[in-house]
Design an enzyme around this catalytic site. Structure first.
Site, PDB file in Angstrom:
ATOM      1  N   LYS A 130       2.751   9.603  -2.800  1.00 29.67           N
ATOM      2  CA  LYS A 130       1.551   9.329  -3.601  1.00 29.67           C
ATOM      3  C   LYS A 130       1.560  10.153  -4.885  1.00 29.67           C
ATOM      4  O   LYS A 130       0.973   9.760  -5.878  1.00 29.67           O
ATOM      5  CB  LYS A 130       0.294   9.615  -2.786  1.00 29.67           C
ATOM      6  CG  LYS A 130       0.018   8.593  -1.694  1.00 29.67           C
ATOM      7  CD  LYS A 130      -0.527   7.279  -2.252  1.00 29.67           C
ATOM      8  CE  LYS A 130      -0.627   6.218  -1.169  1.00 29.67           C
ATOM      9  NZ  LYS A 130      -0.885   4.871  -1.714  1.00 29.67           N
ATOM     10  N   GLU A 162       3.551   8.062  -7.075  1.00 25.78           N
ATOM     11  CA  GLU A 162       2.828   6.834  -7.419  1.00 25.78           C
ATOM     12  C   GLU A 162       1.806   7.076  -8.530  1.00 25.78           C
ATOM     13  O   GLU A 162       1.753   6.319  -9.502  1.00 25.78           O
ATOM     14  CB  GLU A 162       2.115   6.283  -6.165  1.00 25.78           C
ATOM     15  CG  GLU A 162       1.427   4.943  -6.414  1.00 25.78           C
ATOM     16  CD  GLU A 162       0.612   4.487  -5.203  1.00 25.78           C
ATOM     17  OE1 GLU A 162       0.944   3.448  -4.630  1.00 25.78           O
ATOM     18  OE2 GLU A 162      -0.362   5.178  -4.834  1.00 25.78           O
ATOM     19  N   CYS A 165       0.821  -1.221   0.000  1.00 20.66           N
ATOM     20  CA  CYS A 165       0.000   0.000   0.000  1.00 20.66           C
ATOM     21  C   CYS A 165       0.846   1.259   0.000  1.00 20.66           C
ATOM     22  O   CYS A 165       0.407   2.307  -0.442  1.00 20.66           O
ATOM     23  CB  CYS A 165      -0.860   0.057   1.248  1.00 20.66           C
ATOM     24  SG  CYS A 165      -1.854  -1.382   1.481  1.00 20.66           S
TER      25      CYS A 165
END
Lengths: 160, 588
Positions: free
Chosen positions: B367, B370, B308
């Site tokens: 993020k 990502e 995650c």
């Protein structure tokens, strides 16, 4: 995947040097000293291998290489010229001597001539203050150098 | 214990501690700049380099840096004598003489420790005018290095090397030329940087900051042709309040949803929904792997590693390229949400994916990296268009003049806004594996959990190990937060010493709650502890606390996905990893 390419003999030499120092991260300075002695300079690929062998980051090795003026990432000339600019040499006119070398060879400190024959660097005190100003070419020491004498010194190597 | 006096106050203090710690324990605040500490994870940076914390020690000729000087029996310390005040001011003025004075537009303004110092010491002019060091600006997809602002405190270097063992940054060059930089002074994108962003969290000034995407989000919302969807990560709701004066650990889920609607997002959804979905996929993958492994299948690798955390993914791609088949293939909740939104939800709305903009609010800087990965794009169109940090959301709320305190609490939109307590705890270290355990236990044993709370998986220790009893089958679980801790567990796996079935890794201290996109904690670990407690309070207050019981998840499988780890899931909810290491090869 990024690739770092280096000749096998060089990789093996670096590995050997690192192994002689037990591959200890704390020996990084000694390792780099030896490796530079072997190759004359420390290009990026060589630092990558050293970092890998000592299990430290490349950034850390690069930090050491750029901190100590002894280490260089540029190949030195066949005859590396080191002008001492320590206190004693400086007050006895080292800067003028240095300027003369720069003018004569048309390169700056840290550079190498196009034909690869000469490079100029500065160092601080070789422990021969009595001979100030001092210049080293390779391992040979020249004392009480004057700007006028620079050309003669260079000629010893130019025609060699 | 030894006897000292600080500012004429006699004190008994522990032997071996620093003057700074002794003073702080006695309630005497000595200003610092380079010093940085996160006591909850035993991280300390004290190069003693900035000289802001100098104090006068009776009988010593020179002023002593409080952060690096140990107390001694009978020491008489004066923290604010005239000599100290003058010296401290001179030191600060000299630091400021090589610092750009562009506070008006600096991303760190209001959170800058140098700015605070200048205020506290009453500096109104900089008497030293000289050359200023300049350096090129390095902008990656997530982190900006603006080295002109660097004060060489080297906190980022300590965090990057000691706490994360990433080794992207080091102090290089010397004297006036000295900077903190990646190897060969290349851009961050060419370094082993994981974009965890803890360097931003540690930076006292604006030398390190995240890429700001708020303008692009406002542009998207302004465009009537675009349907703009927002998702919010679990850890944001327990920290956002801090930006508006709330106590750390205040849960502001309802106000956050209301604020997002006011800003103008068309649908206010929740990454928690995707976290429940992640559990379905990752939990199923875990059970499949364990079952096959127990049946003697030699091709199956255990442990399974959670996937995650984007900082963690970047870390293992760079450092463990030989183990790319070990982590779960499940995408992160952010990316699962993006895939569901741009495929399933766009289809439901009858719009093209190009007309949908997915924005995520994340406690995280990585993020941003990502969502920019090529494998998370379809014909160049990303599943998640922009990832904003918690801080950027706070900035948006202020820009839109929303009075956060007076907001009526609101709910997320359905169906992608419904979630369980299992999803919320994704925000804390140990949470993902606890959520997975809740679901995996029930599927594996076909029994109802006797107790939902797995206390043995919770806590803030760097490395934790626990064994969960799956009705007679012991399941060994490892948990690490911080990449140095992750490295310890990973090295055990690599050498075959590990007996874990599953390992959870989070790159940041405390998990996402301590993420680099969160409000700045300036080294106060109690803030992370309060967010940590809040996450579990939010979980406990949820009616449904197991991912597989989320009715909207069940409906999504019925309506579209068919089954966990099925064909559609494989295509849209799972990913693969790349070797990003450096290989030393023989030339020729």
């Amino acid at each position: 995947m990024a690739k770092v390419k280096l000749a096998e003999s060089k990789i093996n030499k670096i590995k050997e040097i690192c192994a002689n120092f037990g591959n200890l991260p704390g020996e990084a300075i000694n390792v780099l000293h030896k490796v530079q002695g072997e190759f004359g300079y420390l290009p990026a690929e060589v630092q990558e291998v050293v970092a890998h062998e000592l299990n430290v980051s490349v950034a850390h090795i690069y930090g050491i290489v750029t901190f100590y003026s002894f280490f260089t990432m540029l190949p030195k000339g066949e005859h590396p010229i080191s002008v001492c600019t320590g206190t004693a040499c400086y007050v006895r006119g080292a800067e003028k001597v240095l300027d003369e070398f720069k003018r004569e060879l048309k390169i700056a400190v840290g550079e190498t001539t196009a034909d690869g024959k000469f490079s100029i660097s500065c160092l601080r005190c070789v422990g021969a203050c009595g001979l100030a100003p001092v210049v080293l070419i390779g391992e040979k020491v020249y004392g009480r150098v004057t700007p006028d004498g620079v050309k003669d010194i260079l000629n010893e190597y130019r025609n060699a | 214990m030894i006897n000292i006096t600080i500012d004429n106050k006699p004190l008994q203090v522990e032997k071996g501690i620093t003057i700074l710690k002794a003073a702080r324990a006695a309630g005497v605040e000595i200003p610092t700049l380079c010093y940085y500490e996160l006591d909850g994870i035993i991280l300390e940076n004290r190069p003693g380099g900035c000289r802001i914390c100098v104090v006068e020690v009776e009988g010593r000729r020179n002023l002593a840096p409080a952060c690096a000087t140990e107390v001694m029996e009978g020491m008489k310390i004066n923290t604010h004598s005239l000599r100290v005040v003058n010296a401290r001011r001179t030191v600060l003025e000299m630091i400021l003489s090589d610092h750009p004075a562009d506070c008006l537009i600096c991303p760190k303004s209001g959170n800058c420790e140098l700015q605070d110092l200048a205020q506290r010491l009453g500096v109104r002019e900089i008497p030293y005018q000289g050359e200023q060091s300049t350096y090129r600006k390095d902008t990656s997809r997530a982190i900006i290095r603006d080295i002109d602002k660097c004060v060489m405190c080297r906190r980022c270097e300590t965090v990057c090397n000691v706490w994360q063992t990433v080794g992207a940054l080091s102090a290089v060059n010397r004297g006036f030329e000295a900077v903190v930089a990646p190897a060969f002074e290349q851009d961050l994108e060419k370094s082993p940087c994981t974009y965890c962003g803890q360097c931003i969290m540690a930076c006292p000034v604006g030398a390190l900051s995240e890429v700001d995407n708020t303008r692009q989000v406002i542009t998207a919302i302004s465009n009537p042709k675009k349907t703009v969807i927002v998702q919010t990560a679990p850890a944001v709701r327990v920290a956002l309040g801090e930006e508006f004066g709330y106590e750390p650990g205040t849960i502001v889920t309802g106000k956050m949803a209301a604020a997002l609607r006011k800003i103008g997002f068309d649908y206010v959804f929740d990454t928690d929904f995707a976290a429940d979905l992640t559990i379905m996929e990752e939990g199923t993958e875990l059970l499949t792997r364990i079952s096959k492994f127990m049946a003697g299948d030699k091709n199956v690798k255990l442990p399974i590693l959670t996937s995650c955390c984007p900082g963690w993914v970047n870390f293992f791609e760079t450092n463990y390229p030989d183990m790319l088949d070990v982590p779960s293939t499940a995408k992160s909740p952010q990316q699962m949400f993006g895939a569901v939104a741009k495929n399933y939800w766009a289809d439901k709305l009858g719009i093209k994916r190009e007309d949908m903009v997915v924005v995520s609010i994340m406690p995280c800087v990585a993020k941003k990296f990502e969502c920019s990965r090529d494998e998370f794009k379809e014909n160049g169109n990303p599943d998640v268009d922009f990832a904003l940090t918690t801080r950027e959301l706070a900035e948006l709320i202020r820009q839109f003049n929303i009075d956060f305190e007076s907001l009526e609490e609101a709910d997320f939109d359905k169906p992608l806004g419904e979630s369980t307590g299992a999803a919320v705890i994704f925000g804390a270290t140990g949470g993902v594996i606890e959520a997975a355990t809740r679901t995996a236990y029930e599927i594996f044993t076909k029994k109802s959990l006797p107790k939902i709370d797995f206390e043995e998986l919770r806590g803030l220790e760097g490395v934790r190990k626990a064994t969960v009893d799956f009705d007679g089958t012991p399941i060994h679980i490892g948990i690490a937060h911080g990449l140095a801790n992750a490295r310890k567990l990973l090295d055990e796996v690599r050498t075959g010493k590990s007996n874990f079935h599953a390992i959870e890794v989070m790159a940041c201290p405390g998990g996402c709650i301590g993420g680099a996109g969160q409000p700045f904690h300036h080294g106060d670990f109690s803030i992370i502890e309060k967010r940590f407690a809040a996450i579990y309070r939010e979980d406990a207050g949820k009616a449904i606390r197991k991912s597989h019981e989320n009715p909207f998840i069940t409906a999504l499988y019925k309506d579209w996905l068919v089954e966990p780890c099925g064909e559609i899931s494989h295509h849209l909810l799972h990913t693969h990893y790349f070797d990003k290491s450096k290989h030393i090869e023989v030339e020729g």
